[in-house]
Design a protein around this motif. Sequence first.
Motif, PDB file in Angstrom:
ATOM      1  N   HIS A 151      24.736 -69.852  -4.891  1.00 17.80           N
ATOM      2  CA  HIS A 151      23.151 -69.458  -4.568  1.00 17.80           C
ATOM      3  C   HIS A 151      23.275 -67.802  -4.929  1.00 17.80           C
ATOM      4  O   HIS A 151      23.952 -67.049  -4.275  1.00 17.80           O
ATOM      5  CB  HIS A 151      22.614 -69.908  -3.430  1.00 17.80           C
ATOM      6  CG  HIS A 151      22.651 -71.483  -2.982  1.00 17.80           C
ATOM      7  ND1 HIS A 151      21.549 -72.079  -3.738  1.00 17.80           N
ATOM      8  CD2 HIS A 151      23.742 -72.247  -2.739  1.00 17.80           C
ATOM      9  CE1 HIS A 151      21.711 -73.349  -3.353  1.00 17.80           C
ATOM     10  NE2 HIS A 151      23.094 -73.449  -2.732  1.00 17.80           N
ATOM     11  N   GLU A 152      22.308 -67.421  -5.875  1.00 13.58           N
ATOM     12  CA  GLU A 152      22.469 -66.131  -6.242  1.00 13.58           C
ATOM     13  C   GLU A 152      20.987 -65.406  -6.075  1.00 13.58           C
ATOM     14  O   GLU A 152      20.095 -66.186  -6.916  1.00 13.58           O
ATOM     15  CB  GLU A 152      23.171 -65.660  -7.490  1.00 13.58           C
ATOM     16  CG  GLU A 152      23.258 -64.277  -7.879  1.00 13.58           C
ATOM     17  CD  GLU A 152      24.262 -63.981  -8.773  1.00 13.58           C
ATOM     18  OE1 GLU A 152      24.305 -62.819  -9.461  1.00 13.58           O
ATOM     19  OE2 GLU A 152      24.940 -64.873  -9.424  1.00 13.58           O
ATOM     20  N   THR A 153      20.804 -64.200  -5.653  1.00 13.97           N
ATOM     21  CA  THR A 153      19.492 -63.760  -5.711  1.00 13.97           C
ATOM     22  C   THR A 153      19.507 -62.441  -5.212  1.00 13.97           C
ATOM     23  O   THR A 153      20.317 -61.895  -4.597  1.00 13.97           O
ATOM     24  CB  THR A 153      18.388 -64.603  -4.779  1.00 13.97           C
ATOM     25  OG1 THR A 153      17.301 -63.842  -4.968  1.00 13.97           O
ATOM     26  CG2 THR A 153      19.059 -64.459  -3.152  1.00 13.97           C
ATOM     27  N   TRP A 171      29.774 -64.391   1.899  1.00 11.34           N
ATOM     28  CA  TRP A 171      28.603 -63.462   1.078  1.00 11.34           C
ATOM     29  C   TRP A 171      29.249 -62.406  -0.055  1.00 11.34           C
ATOM     30  O   TRP A 171      30.411 -61.637   0.421  1.00 11.34           O
ATOM     31  CB  TRP A 171      27.681 -62.743   2.115  1.00 11.34           C
ATOM     32  CG  TRP A 171      27.155 -61.678   1.645  1.00 11.34           C
ATOM     33  CD1 TRP A 171      26.068 -61.319   0.887  1.00 11.34           C
ATOM     34  CD2 TRP A 171      27.335 -60.247   2.317  1.00 11.34           C
ATOM     35  NE1 TRP A 171      25.909 -60.138   0.740  1.00 11.34           N
ATOM     36  CE2 TRP A 171      26.249 -59.326   1.441  1.00 11.34           C
ATOM     37  CE3 TRP A 171      27.891 -59.812   3.339  1.00 11.34           C
ATOM     38  CZ2 TRP A 171      26.230 -57.796   1.979  1.00 11.34           C
ATOM     39  CZ3 TRP A 171      27.764 -58.288   3.655  1.00 11.34           C
ATOM     40  CH2 TRP A 171      26.905 -57.542   3.140  1.00 11.34           C
ATOM     41  N   GLN A 198      24.852 -77.555  -6.292  1.00 13.86           N
ATOM     42  CA  GLN A 198      25.071 -75.951  -6.625  1.00 13.86           C
ATOM     43  C   GLN A 198      26.281 -75.560  -5.462  1.00 13.86           C
ATOM     44  O   GLN A 198      26.056 -75.590  -4.484  1.00 13.86           O
ATOM     45  CB  GLN A 198      23.602 -75.074  -6.339  1.00 13.86           C
ATOM     46  CG  GLN A 198      23.018 -75.036  -7.722  1.00 13.86           C
ATOM     47  CD  GLN A 198      21.976 -74.050  -7.224  1.00 13.86           C
ATOM     48  OE1 GLN A 198      20.559 -74.519  -6.560  1.00 13.86           O
ATOM     49  NE2 GLN A 198      21.981 -72.825  -7.581  1.00 13.86           N
ATOM     50  N   PHE A 243      19.158 -66.787   3.707  1.00  9.01           N
ATOM     51  CA  PHE A 243      20.208 -66.111   3.015  1.00  9.01           C
ATOM     52  C   PHE A 243      19.899 -64.607   2.491  1.00  9.01           C
ATOM     53  O   PHE A 243      20.680 -63.634   2.891  1.00  9.01           O
ATOM     54  CB  PHE A 243      21.018 -66.736   1.879  1.00  9.01           C
ATOM     55  CG  PHE A 243      22.242 -65.866   1.074  1.00  9.01           C
ATOM     56  CD1 PHE A 243      23.208 -65.468   1.780  1.00  9.01           C
ATOM     57  CD2 PHE A 243      21.878 -65.673  -0.150  1.00  9.01           C
ATOM     58  CE1 PHE A 243      24.184 -64.778   1.241  1.00  9.01           C
ATOM     59  CE2 PHE A 243      22.553 -64.929  -0.784  1.00  9.01           C
ATOM     60  CZ  PHE A 243      23.857 -64.616  -0.294  1.00  9.01           C
ATOM     61  N   ILE A 244      18.828 -64.522   1.630  1.00 10.77           N
ATOM     62  CA  ILE A 244      18.604 -63.110   1.227  1.00 10.77           C
ATOM     63  C   ILE A 244      18.178 -62.186   2.347  1.00 10.77           C
ATOM     64  O   ILE A 244      18.593 -61.163   2.079  1.00 10.77           O
ATOM     65  CB  ILE A 244      17.863 -63.226   0.036  1.00 10.77           C
ATOM     66  CG1 ILE A 244      17.276 -61.896  -0.562  1.00 10.77           C
ATOM     67  CG2 ILE A 244      16.038 -63.861   0.818  1.00 10.77           C
ATOM     68  CD1 ILE A 244      18.784 -61.439  -1.352  1.00 10.77           C
ATOM     69  N   GLY A 267      21.284 -79.156  -1.904  1.00 13.42           N
ATOM     70  CA  GLY A 267      21.281 -78.290  -3.016  1.00 13.42           C
ATOM     71  C   GLY A 267      21.816 -78.625  -4.520  1.00 13.42           C
ATOM     72  O   GLY A 267      21.789 -78.078  -5.356  1.00 13.42           O
ATOM     73  N   GLU A 297      17.810 -70.665   1.030  1.00 14.50           N
ATOM     74  CA  GLU A 297      17.951 -69.197   0.132  1.00 14.50           C
ATOM     75  C   GLU A 297      17.075 -68.154   0.834  1.00 14.50           C
ATOM     76  O   GLU A 297      17.267 -67.042   0.594  1.00 14.50           O
ATOM     77  CB  GLU A 297      17.331 -69.542  -1.241  1.00 14.50           C
ATOM     78  CG  GLU A 297      18.381 -70.420  -1.912  1.00 14.50           C
ATOM     79  CD  GLU A 297      18.016 -70.865  -3.317  1.00 14.50           C
ATOM     80  OE1 GLU A 297      16.731 -70.726  -3.794  1.00 14.50           O
ATOM     81  OE2 GLU A 297      18.859 -71.314  -4.254  1.00 14.50           O
ATOM     82  N   THR A 298      16.039 -68.554   1.627  1.00 11.42           N
ATOM     83  CA  THR A 298      15.200 -67.535   2.157  1.00 11.42           C
ATOM     84  C   THR A 298      15.895 -66.867   3.228  1.00 11.42           C
ATOM     85  O   THR A 298      16.194 -65.578   3.294  1.00 11.42           O
ATOM     86  CB  THR A 298      14.016 -68.085   2.701  1.00 11.42           C
ATOM     87  OG1 THR A 298      13.010 -68.599   1.663  1.00 11.42           O
ATOM     88  CG2 THR A 298      13.036 -67.227   3.403  1.00 11.42           C
ATOM     89  N   ASP A 326       8.223 -71.822   2.838  1.00  9.84           N
ATOM     90  CA  ASP A 326       9.179 -72.627   2.058  1.00  9.84           C
ATOM     91  C   ASP A 326       9.011 -74.274   2.677  1.00  9.84           C
ATOM     92  O   ASP A 326       9.665 -75.087   2.132  1.00  9.84           O
ATOM     93  CB  ASP A 326      10.754 -72.429   2.507  1.00  9.84           C
ATOM     94  CG  ASP A 326      10.874 -72.154   3.826  1.00  9.84           C
ATOM     95  OD1 ASP A 326      10.206 -72.617   4.677  1.00  9.84           O
ATOM     96  OD2 ASP A 326      11.909 -71.455   4.245  1.00  9.84           O
ATOM     97  N   ARG A 349      25.353 -63.061  -3.659  1.00  3.87           N
ATOM     98  CA  ARG A 349      25.620 -64.601  -4.002  1.00  3.87           C
ATOM     99  C   ARG A 349      26.169 -65.102  -2.625  1.00  3.87           C
ATOM    100  O   ARG A 349      26.925 -64.450  -1.613  1.00  3.87           O
ATOM    101  CB  ARG A 349      26.937 -64.691  -4.774  1.00  3.87           C
ATOM    102  CG  ARG A 349      26.571 -64.210  -6.132  1.00  3.87           C
ATOM    103  CD  ARG A 349      27.798 -63.975  -7.076  1.00  3.87           C
ATOM    104  NE  ARG A 349      27.616 -63.811  -8.534  1.00  3.87           N
ATOM    105  CZ  ARG A 349      28.324 -63.586  -9.686  1.00  3.87           C
ATOM    106  NH1 ARG A 349      29.429 -63.154  -9.050  1.00  3.87           N
ATOM    107  NH2 ARG A 349      27.921 -63.373 -10.605  1.00  3.87           N
TER     108      ARG A 349
END
Length: 308
Positions: free
Chosen positions: A58-60, A129, A55, A280-281, A52, A277-278, A268, A64
Amino acid sequence: MWFKNLLLYRLHGAPEIDHATFDNVLADHAAVALGSADARRLGWTPPAGRAGGGQYVHETQGHRLLSALRQERLLPAAVVREDVDERVADIEQAEGRKVTRKEKTALKEEVTEALLPQAFIRRQKIDLWWDTRRGLLGINAASRARADEILDLLRETLGSLKVTPLTAQTLPIRAMTEWLGDPGSRPADMVLGDQVELKAKGDDGVLRARQVDLDGDDIQQLLESGRQASKLALGIDGRLQFVLTDELALKSLRFGDALIEEADHADDGDDALARLETDFILMAQALAEDAERLLEWLGGEARTGDAV
């Protein structure tokens, strides 16, 4: 990274903080190695680890992801007690007297201090989360006590934070008992699982059953005798499976095959950060939608309760 448990909290007046500032304040409360005299420590750690790039958040799309690292030295009480007993016996034999309770307490503290640096360290990463649009927090923890530690760390990091455990208009134990006893009361997109915990109103204890037909006669007879469902395995239309508890906690989360396949097919490459990040979202969006659906099953959200 996929959550195995979910404890949900409602944010009240959450502070506005941009991504860069948030990452910096998290770094100010980062986890550090345990000192030789430390029994435990808690601090933030990058969710993606070394991949990371340091970081801490992580936010998208308004979601978060944060991770806390809990470090604890494991010093069994039996080991301390054995050492204390030996010292007490030596003193009593050498001085011909009984060791007082106050002296035993002091010896216990002395032994603990001496043995602590030699104790093994258990490290546990706990993910959080934060849905900034819905004002929800979800913690991947099996107990309220562990989640409270993370919330306390977040309060310390931000200066203040008011949250309450998410609650519903209908008590989960009442709703689960009705769903279990009356198939007609179940929402159309509810899938009944094969696990249940039944509590008695008196002193008959708790009955737990796994891999059983919950619509079978045995379970129905127990309900007719007055038992209530305090845990119940459920699913939401193939998207999510979980065990719902009477505290509105979700245990043993299992995400639907379609969601996992979508994550697996994401382009990815070998980028571990992009993969996290994939995942997670996709997970966050599913949890947000399913949390709303679960609240609908329970008659909507109750806006009562004191902040924790």
